[in-house]
Design an enzyme around this catalytic site. Structure first.
Site, mmCIF file in Angstrom:
data_model
loop_
_atom_site.group_PDB
_atom_site.id
_atom_site.type_symbol
_atom_site.label_atom_id
_atom_site.label_comp_id
_atom_site.label_asym_id
_atom_site.label_seq_id
_atom_site.Cartn_x
_atom_site.Cartn_y
_atom_site.Cartn_z
ATOM 1 N N ASN A 218 43.779 36.566 50.076
ATOM 2 C CA ASN A 218 44.915 37.419 50.459
ATOM 3 C C ASN A 218 45.673 36.825 51.632
ATOM 4 O O ASN A 218 46.908 36.875 51.685
ATOM 5 C CB ASN A 218 44.421 38.827 50.823
ATOM 6 C CG ASN A 218 43.973 39.615 49.605
ATOM 7 O OD1 ASN A 218 44.435 39.379 48.496
ATOM 8 N ND2 ASN A 218 43.055 40.544 49.806
ATOM 9 N N HIS A 268 36.734 40.756 49.379
ATOM 10 C CA HIS A 268 36.456 42.199 49.399
ATOM 11 C C HIS A 268 35.095 42.492 50.014
ATOM 12 O O HIS A 268 34.417 43.443 49.619
ATOM 13 C CB HIS A 268 36.564 42.798 48.010
ATOM 14 C CG HIS A 268 37.961 42.798 47.473
ATOM 15 N ND1 HIS A 268 38.262 43.128 46.176
ATOM 16 C CD2 HIS A 268 39.152 42.498 48.057
ATOM 17 C CE1 HIS A 268 39.565 43.031 45.983
ATOM 18 N NE2 HIS A 268 40.127 42.649 47.127
ATOM 19 N N TYR A 277 39.651 35.289 43.031
ATOM 20 C CA TYR A 277 40.325 35.167 44.320
ATOM 21 C C TYR A 277 40.182 33.741 44.871
ATOM 22 O O TYR A 277 41.102 33.220 45.513
ATOM 23 C CB TYR A 277 39.758 36.171 45.329
ATOM 24 C CG TYR A 277 40.354 37.554 45.206
ATOM 25 C CD1 TYR A 277 41.490 37.908 45.914
ATOM 26 C CD2 TYR A 277 39.777 38.501 44.371
ATOM 27 C CE1 TYR A 277 42.042 39.177 45.798
ATOM 28 C CE2 TYR A 277 40.313 39.774 44.240
ATOM 29 C CZ TYR A 277 41.451 40.104 44.955
ATOM 30 O OH TYR A 277 42.003 41.359 44.837
#
Length: 810
Positions: A218, A268, A277
């Site tokens: 992210n 996460h 990811y």
């Protein structure tokens, strides 16, 4: 077009707004010209990164891919109908009750998809060979679409709803890509409007701290947004911020999101995510490194070498024949056919693996010459060996990725490198990868730090038991579609291969979203010498009273699987699944037990009493030491992707399965199992192993210890759930021990503290040892002679990593 419109109604900002948002800054003419040139250079580089270069639009596979792009864009162009609350009728983004529930996630996702569709139109406009190249009407539609979304929803006055990702990553990335591609057609006012929206939803504070939704993949995505915002808006400060905000991504972590020294990758907080990811992070870093290389904002942080090292430390162990193993893909395993895509594109382990190969090739351009050459060799091998899903036909990989991969395949100076072999134990994410010539396997576990499974966004609703010791395996030239061919929507989720599970009915998404549910156990891990391993999992069931001790001993042609102490008070049956092979739509593989060929009809079931071996044609063999009672069945299973993913297709799929499992009965008090898995073995080889009763000795299979020895390999492996004596080994406390005796009179002793709690440990091997030739600092004393006694100090700081001691045998 079904609707006509004018862009004039959307142009409301003044020229002063353009200045305020960094479109231009006061400077001397010479400096301003130099700055403008550098920003123009970056825009050109980004165009190349997202459009590709060095390929012929009239050569395959590019010709067909460009034609498909043109067809898709034509459909989107003709169906665009700007209206209140939507840009396309099937993508309503206006949320009547804006909040963060599942419904709002859908509306914000439609906003994201709307920008993605504009990105498709922009690529069709800019690429050659699409049939829409340079089409003025298409350009007008793209700009009108941008203005419509800005006026209605993605602007500096809007409060976000639904999924934060759509507002901070998904939509702005697509928007900024379109701004780069259509830069010459956009007015300063339009650019200022779009940049103001990006600044509103992705302010500098989004990367002020390394926590929450600003970590790992992210964080890289957020930096991409900031960097492109700087490139489009000619803001040196924004690009510098993006570059500097990457630095927290690079260093190894010891908890939470990021890369670990053992190669684990977590996102996460609790989810192993190398294949999803992790792929995004690797691809994003490759693009940003390439964009900023040679510029005033080049990424020079020395820690970026950690990312380069991770190519072989973190990603390569989970890549096999072009696929990325599902055990490190989190909830992405549930993403098959979508219910809403205008073009139905399947997702699976192969299709997720290919973009990682393209990312590795791109990343290599910024690595050392040696690293780049080796990675290209690895990529070429994976590409050439993917017989199940040829990468150049992957509909989900972008054209630029195809260009990079085709470049490797066509490069005669690159020699394909064979699949790496050996064992890798990833204590940081409770995963293991065992790779042998001819096959590969992986094991997925869960503990106090690593979740049973991840659900969220309505995805992976029935992945409950994927962390309960699921044992995946593939062959070099067979079974590469085992988990690719509609496995996840059709498999019995209570009978995943390798797992022990209660048949207690679980609700969809049981345990909570985003990896919230963690088992209250510490003993999960093992020890390895890099070729073989002893691995154990203390299993507690999800929302269940189930408890079990599970062990795997990973050897040269075999994985020995033991289970003990299996108990449960759920009032339901408990099963340990030996195998659940997806045999595809036809399911014609033969099944042989102790030399007798069983029925090939569907449905079929039988209780195999006293079975010593079994074999599935074209797959492999299974041996049951001392004989076992095993239930076997052939069944036809129906399922839909929408059963496990709310956004999935509702089309009913049908696959045939061959299953073997041990039925421990209802409320077992001390269930056990023991079997050998032999991937790729023939029936003759399987029968021979079963007949060689002295090949394997099960030293212990109890709730206290589990261990085996294989004299011909010089192998001994013991999982001490509690201290005690097993064979020639005596341990004072819980630990894992693996010994490999060599033909040259030496031995390697591997010891670990999977619980990460031992401040002291004494291990005695009742075997004559004349000398200790090497030992880690954790060994505080070593006594040799007729036996070897090793005393360990504090092992808590080793985070479960193997401690290796080499000795000379007496």
């Amino acid at each position: 077009m079904t609707t006509r419109w004018s862009r004039r109604g959307f142009l409301t900002a003044s020229t002063a707004t353009a200045v305020a948002f960094g479109i231009s800054t006061p400077a001397s003419p010479a400096v301003a010209a130099a700055d403008a040139d550098e920003f123009a250079t970056l825009r050109a580089k980004w165009r190349t990164l997202i459009l590709g270069e060095g390929f012929s639009p009239t050569a395959e596979p590019f010709k067909s891919r460009l034609a498909e792009l043109g067809t898709t864009a034509s459909t989107l162009y003709s169906s665009m109908a700007p209206a209140s609350g939507s840009l396309w009728p099937d993508l309503v983004y206006a949320d009547p009750e804006p909040d963060t529930d599942q419904e709002s996630y859908g509306y914000s996702g439609n906003l994201n998809s709307s920008y993605n569709r504009l990105g498709t139109l922009a690529q069709a406009y800019c690429q050659q060979g699409t049939g829409l190249t340079g089409d003025a009407r298409l350009a007008d539609a793209i700009l009108t679409g941008l203005d419509h979304l800005h006026s209605e929803v993605y602007n500096a006055s809007q409060t976000r709803y639904g999924n934060w990702y759509s507002w901070q990553i998904g939509a702005p990335q697509a928007l900024l890509d379109v701004c780069v591609l259509m830069y010459d057609q956009l007015s300063a006012t339009q650019i200022a409007n779009h940049l103001a929206a990006v600044d509103h939803f992705v302010p500098d504070s989004a990367v002020a701290g390394y926590s929450g939704t600003s970590t790992g993949a992210n964080r890289v995505d957020l930096c991409r947004v900031l960097a492109l915002r700087g490139v489009v808006g000619a803001s040196s400060a924004k690009i510098a911020l993006a570059r500097d905000a990457l630095s927290p991504v690079f260093p190894y972590v010891t908890s939470g999101d990021g890369l670990y020294t053992d190669g684990s990758f977590i996102q996460h907080s609790t989810v192993p995510y190398t294949g999803s990811y992790g792929s995004v992070m690797l691809g994003g870093l490759g693009m940003l490194f390439a964009l900023l290389a040679g510029s005033s904002w080049e990424v020079t942080d020395a820690n970026r070498q950690i990312v380069f090292d991770a190519v072989e430390n973190a990603w390569a162990p989970f890549l096999y024949n072009g696929l990325i193993m599902d055990g490190v893909a989190g909830r992405a395993i549930s993403r098959g056919l979508s219910a809403t895509d205008t073009k139905q594109i399947q997702q699976d382990d192969h299709l997720r693996g290919h973009p990682i190969l393209a990312a590795i090739v791109l990343l290599g351009q910024g690595a050392s010459t040696t690293e780049n050459a080796r990675w290209r060799g690895l990529a070429k091998g994976w590409l050439q060996r993917d017989y199940y899903s040829p990468p150049m036909s992957n509909p989900s990989i972008g054209l630029t990725g195809l260009v990079r991969l085709k470049g490797v395949l066509d490069d005669t100076s690159v020699t394909a490198i064979a699949e790496p072999t050996g064992h890798r134990l990833f204590t940081g994410m409770a995963r293991a990868a065992h790779r042998r010539p001819g096959w590969a396997a992986s094991i997925s576990m869960a503990d106090r730090r690593i979740t049973y499974y991840e659900t969220g966004n309505g995805e992976n609703l029935r992945g409950w038991h994927t962390g309960s010791g699921m044992l995946y395996w593939w062959g070099d030239t067979f079974a590469n579609g085992q988990y690719s061919d509609a496995f996840w929507p059709t498999v019995d989720p209570y009978r995943l291969p390798g797992t022990t599970a209660s048949r207690l009915a679980l609700a969809d998404a049981a345990g909570g979203d985003w990896g919230a549910s963690l088992p209250d156990v510490n003993w999960v891990g093992g020890a390895t010498d890099g070729q073989r391993a002893a691995i154990g999992q203390y299993l507690k069931g999800l929302q269940s009273t189930l408890m079990a001790k599970k062990s795997w001993f990973c050897l040269d042609d075999t994985i020995v699987c033991l289970g003990a102490g299996i108990k449960c008070t759920d009032g339901t049956v408990v099963e340990s699944t030996i195998e659940n092979r997806n045999l595809g739509p036809t399911g014609s593989h033969s099944f042989t037990v102790d030399g007798a060929t069983k029925s090939a009809t569907y449905p079929w079931s039988e209780t195999l009493t006293g079975a010593t071996w079994a074999h599935i044609g074209g797959m492999g063999g299974y041996v049951f030491p001392g004989g076992a009672t095993v239930k076997a069945l052939r069944e036809v299973r129906d399922g839909k992707w929408s059963d496990i993913n709310k956004g999935g297709s509702t089309t009913v799929l049908n696959r045939k399965y061959l299953t073997m499992y041990v039925d421990h009965g209802t409320n077992p008090t001390n269930g056990t199992y023991a079997y050998l898995l032999m991937p790729g073995a023939t029936a003759t080889q399987t029968q021979a192993r079963a007949a060689a009763t002295s090949w394997l000795t099960v030293l212990a299979n109890t709730d206290n210890q589990q261990g085996v020895s294989v004299p011909s390999l010089g192998f001994t492996g013991v999982n001490f759930w509690f201290g005690g004596t097993v064979g020639d080994l005596v341990a004072s406390d819980p630990c894992c021990v693996m010994i490999s005796e060599k033909s040259d009179g030496t031995a390697v002793i591997c010891v670990s503290d999977p619980m990460r709690m031992r401040t002291g440990l004494t291990l005695t091997w009742n075997r004559a040892v004349s000398a200790v030739t090497s030992k880690p600092s954790t060994v505080t004393s070593a006594t040799t002679g007729s036996s070897l006694q090793l005393t360990f100090g504090d092992l808590t700081t080793t985070v479960g990593v193997t401690q290796k001691i080499t000795v000379k045998l007496g």
